[in-house]
Design a protein around this motif. Sequence first.
Motif, mmCIF file in Angstrom:
data_model
loop_
_atom_site.group_PDB
_atom_site.id
_atom_site.type_symbol
_atom_site.label_atom_id
_atom_site.label_comp_id
_atom_site.label_asym_id
_atom_site.label_seq_id
_atom_site.Cartn_x
_atom_site.Cartn_y
_atom_site.Cartn_z
ATOM 1 N N ASP A 87 -7.701 29.471 -29.393
ATOM 2 C CA ASP A 87 -7.496 30.747 -28.707
ATOM 3 C C ASP A 87 -7.910 30.662 -27.239
ATOM 4 O O ASP A 87 -7.224 31.204 -26.352
ATOM 5 N N PHE A 88 -9.024 29.997 -26.978
ATOM 6 C CA PHE A 88 -9.469 29.844 -25.595
ATOM 7 C C PHE A 88 -8.454 29.025 -24.796
ATOM 8 O O PHE A 88 -8.122 29.370 -23.657
ATOM 9 N N GLN A 89 -7.972 27.932 -25.397
ATOM 10 C CA GLN A 89 -7.020 27.085 -24.687
ATOM 11 C C GLN A 89 -5.710 27.818 -24.445
ATOM 12 O O GLN A 89 -5.081 27.655 -23.399
ATOM 13 N N ARG A 90 -5.287 28.622 -25.407
ATOM 14 C CA ARG A 90 -4.051 29.380 -25.237
ATOM 15 C C ARG A 90 -4.178 30.331 -24.035
ATOM 16 O O ARG A 90 -3.253 30.457 -23.222
ATOM 17 N N VAL A 166 2.648 35.753 -26.905
ATOM 18 C CA VAL A 166 3.396 34.851 -26.035
ATOM 19 C C VAL A 166 3.661 33.550 -26.787
ATOM 20 O O VAL A 166 2.742 32.931 -27.314
ATOM 21 N N SER A 167 4.901 33.156 -26.844
ATOM 22 C CA SER A 167 5.261 31.911 -27.513
ATOM 23 C C SER A 167 4.609 30.732 -26.798
ATOM 24 O O SER A 167 4.521 30.702 -25.572
ATOM 25 N N ASP A 168 4.141 29.745 -27.582
ATOM 26 C CA ASP A 168 3.528 28.563 -26.998
ATOM 27 C C ASP A 168 4.529 27.761 -26.166
ATOM 28 O O ASP A 168 4.131 26.937 -25.344
ATOM 29 N N MET A 173 7.829 25.718 -20.738
ATOM 30 C CA MET A 173 9.033 25.948 -19.939
ATOM 31 C C MET A 173 8.682 26.185 -18.481
ATOM 32 O O MET A 173 9.377 25.703 -17.574
ATOM 33 N N VAL A 174 7.593 26.919 -18.231
ATOM 34 C CA VAL A 174 7.172 27.151 -16.845
ATOM 35 C C VAL A 174 6.784 25.833 -16.183
ATOM 36 O O VAL A 174 7.122 25.575 -15.019
ATOM 37 N N GLY A 175 6.052 24.993 -16.936
ATOM 38 C CA GLY A 175 5.658 23.705 -16.396
ATOM 39 C C GLY A 175 6.857 22.867 -15.981
ATOM 40 O O GLY A 175 6.889 22.281 -14.893
ATOM 41 N N TRP A 176 7.876 22.833 -16.840
ATOM 42 C CA TRP A 176 9.066 22.044 -16.517
ATOM 43 C C TRP A 176 9.913 22.720 -15.436
ATOM 44 O O TRP A 176 10.563 22.043 -14.638
ATOM 45 N N CYS A 229 -2.022 21.458 -19.758
ATOM 46 C CA CYS A 229 -2.659 22.497 -20.571
ATOM 47 C C CYS A 229 -1.815 22.826 -21.796
ATOM 48 O O CYS A 229 -2.325 22.998 -22.906
ATOM 49 N N ALA A 230 -0.495 22.912 -21.608
ATOM 50 C CA ALA A 230 0.390 23.364 -22.670
ATOM 51 C C ALA A 230 0.480 22.369 -23.823
ATOM 52 O O ALA A 230 0.755 22.770 -24.968
ATOM 53 N N ARG A 231 0.248 21.100 -23.562
ATOM 54 C CA ARG A 231 0.391 20.132 -24.656
ATOM 55 C C ARG A 231 -0.928 19.819 -25.345
ATOM 56 O O ARG A 231 -0.977 18.957 -26.215
ATOM 57 N N LEU A 232 -2.004 20.509 -24.961
ATOM 58 C CA LEU A 232 -3.294 20.290 -25.603
ATOM 59 C C LEU A 232 -3.433 21.159 -26.842
ATOM 60 O O LEU A 232 -3.331 22.382 -26.756
#
Length: 236
Positions: A87-90, A166-168, A173-176, A229-232
Amino acid sequence: MSARGRSGATPPHGADPADPADPVERHVSALAAVLRGADRDKARMLDELRAGLLDAAADLAPEHPSSEDAAREAVRQFGGVAELAPDFQRELTVAQARRTSRRILLLVPLLLSCWYALAAAAPPAQGLPVPVQVLLAHLGGAAAAAALAAVLFLAATGRAARRVSVSDRLPVMVGWAGTTAAVALALGALTLGVAALLAAAWPLCLLAGAVALACHAQIAASARACRRCARLPAAA
């Protein structure tokens, strides 16, 4: 029990929040080790967790023989690192994605305006070669598409949408999208550098290329942090 406590929490008698042997500080440090995100956001979240744990330990102190036992029980009730980290990472990932989106929206329109001003300022006889104009138009279109994705993400995660999950995939998508914009800007800078050798208005080309390169560096760094961040999974 919520992991958000009162910011004015004070440690129970005998507990030192800076002591790594303290159960609360050990727990906060263990969580900090697996989280990735902007330092300011991460520090704020960990400070809130620490305050909540200290509040809970103070409430539990009368029921336990020592402040260390009370702190250990507060940590147990809040949950382990493996339970809290996702939850924190999300939250950190969404915050980084929003930061990346804002950077795209700030820099891409600035750069496109610069390219438009370059095309308008140069006299037709001394302007950019047609192939350069066509390539810049395509690169500008790619950057504009990334800016549109940034707008949609900010709308999906703004105050009006805080109650919506919010979908993971959105931060990915923002990163790419940020990476796409950064690549487009880098190619634009290279194109303008080559154009400076061909066009009479070479000072303007070099200036626009330098601006494109600076914008590329800013967006690329933020997009890279967003993807990281998104892939952790953020597990202990």
